[in-house]
Design a protein around this motif. Structure first.
Motif, PDB file in Angstrom:
ATOM      1  N   LEU A  94      57.345 -21.102 -73.524  1.00 18.32           N
ATOM      2  CA  LEU A  94      57.610 -21.150 -72.165  1.00 18.32           C
ATOM      3  C   LEU A  94      56.514 -21.303 -71.210  1.00 18.32           C
ATOM      4  O   LEU A  94      56.636 -22.010 -70.226  1.00 18.32           O
ATOM      5  CB  LEU A  94      58.404 -19.897 -71.767  1.00 18.32           C
ATOM      6  CG  LEU A  94      59.709 -19.717 -72.272  1.00 18.32           C
ATOM      7  CD1 LEU A  94      60.284 -18.079 -72.043  1.00 18.32           C
ATOM      8  CD2 LEU A  94      60.790 -20.596 -72.007  1.00 18.32           C
ATOM      9  N   LEU A  95      55.337 -20.964 -71.675  1.00 13.94           N
ATOM     10  CA  LEU A  95      54.098 -21.079 -70.588  1.00 13.94           C
ATOM     11  C   LEU A  95      53.120 -22.058 -71.312  1.00 13.94           C
ATOM     12  O   LEU A  95      53.093 -22.328 -72.589  1.00 13.94           O
ATOM     13  CB  LEU A  95      53.530 -19.645 -70.804  1.00 13.94           C
ATOM     14  CG  LEU A  95      54.180 -18.405 -70.135  1.00 13.94           C
ATOM     15  CD1 LEU A  95      53.486 -17.158 -70.159  1.00 13.94           C
ATOM     16  CD2 LEU A  95      54.353 -18.525 -68.550  1.00 13.94           C
ATOM     17  N   GLU A 153      55.139 -19.202 -61.950  1.00 18.05           N
ATOM     18  CA  GLU A 153      55.829 -20.282 -62.577  1.00 18.05           C
ATOM     19  C   GLU A 153      56.830 -20.261 -63.440  1.00 18.05           C
ATOM     20  O   GLU A 153      57.912 -21.028 -63.575  1.00 18.05           O
ATOM     21  CB  GLU A 153      54.620 -21.101 -63.309  1.00 18.05           C
ATOM     22  CG  GLU A 153      54.776 -22.510 -63.787  1.00 18.05           C
ATOM     23  CD  GLU A 153      53.587 -23.133 -64.511  1.00 18.05           C
ATOM     24  OE1 GLU A 153      53.759 -23.992 -65.394  1.00 18.05           O
ATOM     25  OE2 GLU A 153      52.552 -22.738 -64.128  1.00 18.05           O
ATOM     26  N   ASN A 154      56.825 -19.118 -64.331  1.00 22.38           N
ATOM     27  CA  ASN A 154      57.856 -18.930 -65.301  1.00 22.38           C
ATOM     28  C   ASN A 154      57.918 -17.476 -65.564  1.00 22.38           C
ATOM     29  O   ASN A 154      57.152 -16.928 -66.123  1.00 22.38           O
ATOM     30  CB  ASN A 154      57.610 -19.634 -66.433  1.00 22.38           C
ATOM     31  CG  ASN A 154      58.854 -19.540 -67.526  1.00 22.38           C
ATOM     32  OD1 ASN A 154      59.313 -18.546 -67.827  1.00 22.38           O
ATOM     33  ND2 ASN A 154      58.845 -20.843 -68.142  1.00 22.38           N
ATOM     34  N   SER A 156      60.012 -15.507 -67.095  1.00 28.61           N
ATOM     35  CA  SER A 156      60.427 -15.081 -68.061  1.00 28.61           C
ATOM     36  C   SER A 156      59.176 -15.165 -69.067  1.00 28.61           C
ATOM     37  O   SER A 156      59.131 -14.284 -70.012  1.00 28.61           O
ATOM     38  CB  SER A 156      61.460 -16.003 -68.791  1.00 28.61           C
ATOM     39  OG  SER A 156      62.722 -16.006 -68.089  1.00 28.61           O
ATOM     40  N   GLY A 157      58.601 -16.052 -69.302  1.00 29.79           N
ATOM     41  CA  GLY A 157      57.264 -16.482 -70.043  1.00 29.79           C
ATOM     42  C   GLY A 157      56.329 -15.453 -69.843  1.00 29.79           C
ATOM     43  O   GLY A 157      55.675 -14.693 -70.825  1.00 29.79           O
TER      44      GLY A 157
END
Length: 301
Positions: A94-95, A153-154, A156-157
């Motif tokens: 994700l990242l 930015e994310n 969840s990540g």
């Protein structure tokens, strides 16, 4: 060659291999899902660790393993490799690799926090400063430098990367109570949980369990070096060193060396916010290591 020189060589070799894992993981995830990467790398690691046990003539110790110890190994295996690498690989998926690896280096700070309720450790003033420095660094990295806006930015990540530090810390806290040979214990952790990893991969997998893909090379690399040989190199370094602190300090090279590989192998542009945030993380970890060293020195006197 002096023992301390050998310790440095073993330690630097281990740190160098660890520094390539973020790049290997990110490249492999272009072709494999996080679950598939967990399956293939764990499978390779089992073979590598078993081979090392053969060369070190430790197979008789495996035969002495009781059912209770196998149960303990399964519990440890659920933490590492199952949950830890599943969460970590998903975070890498994700990242950007530079963000995931930098956040993952805060596990030592997480370890300090979890030691309070689990082990009854006390955190003193300077340690709270260390924690503040490190997690401010995480904030800088996760927001791309936009700390005031708190726009991740994310999310969840970032959450998964932080969760991986919790799982890794729990593994090491409980692992300190394990009196078995470290290598034997690590192999049994992987071997006992491997059937569950296979079942989990089959359950959520979208294709055949075994398939030819370029990602297999990266998975094999992670299985050999992140989960296998590097662990043995680090143990050798600790055995041969005059002081564990001398070898442990080599670990501070790893995150910056890792960024070098991420830039040139993965092709990510290293952001200024990552460097600034990582500097805060390393500053916090260095201060904590210094405080622990002074504490042990006073206790020794």
């Amino acid at each position: 060659m002096k023992k301390q020189t050998k310790a440095y060589l073993y330690g630097f070799a281990a740190v160098s291999f660890w520094s390539t894992i973020a790049s290997a993981g990110k490249l492999s995830l272009r072709y494999l899902t996080p679950v598939e990467l967990l399956f293939f790398s764990s499978l390779v690691s089992c073979v590598v660790l078993f081979t090392i046990l053969i060369f070190q003539k430790k197979l008789p110790e495996l035969k002495k393993t009781s059912l209770k110890e196998l149960g303990v190994s399964l519990l440890f295996g659920l933490l590492n490799p199952f949950l830890y690498y599943l969460v970590l690989f998903k975070a890498y998926d994700l990242l950007p690799a530079q963000q995931a690896q930098a956040i993952n280096y805060t596990w030592a700070i997480t370890l300090s926090l979890l030691s309070i309720p689990i082990l009854g450790h006390k955190v003193r003033g300077i340690q709270w400063v260390c924690i503040g420095f490190s997690y401010f660094g995480v904030l800088v990295i996760a927001t791309g430098g936009n700390v005031i806006s708190l726009q991740f930015e994310n999310p969840s990540g970032v959450g998964l990367a932080l969760l991986s530090t919790v799982i890794w810390s729990l593994y090491w806290i409980y692992n300190t109570r394990d009196t078995r040979d470290p290598l034997v214990g690590l192999f049994l952790n992987f071997a006992t949980v491997m059937p569950l990893i296979v079942l989990y991969t089959l359950w959520i997998g979208k294709g055949p369990l075994l398939r030819i893909t370029p990602g297999l090379a990266g998975a094999a690399y992670i299985g050999v070096f992140e989960m296998g040989i590097t662990f043995v190199l680090w143990l050798y370094a600790l055995k041969k060193t005059e002081s564990s602190a001398k070898v442990a300090n080599l670990i501070f090279i790893s995150p910056f060396l890792s960024l070098f590989f991420i830039h040139f192998l993965v092709g990510e542009k290293i952001l200024g916010s990552t460097l600034v945030g990582l500097a805060f993380v390393i500053c916090g970890l260095s201060l904590q290591a210094f405080a622990e060293s002074k504490k042990k020195h006073r206790a020794g006197r």
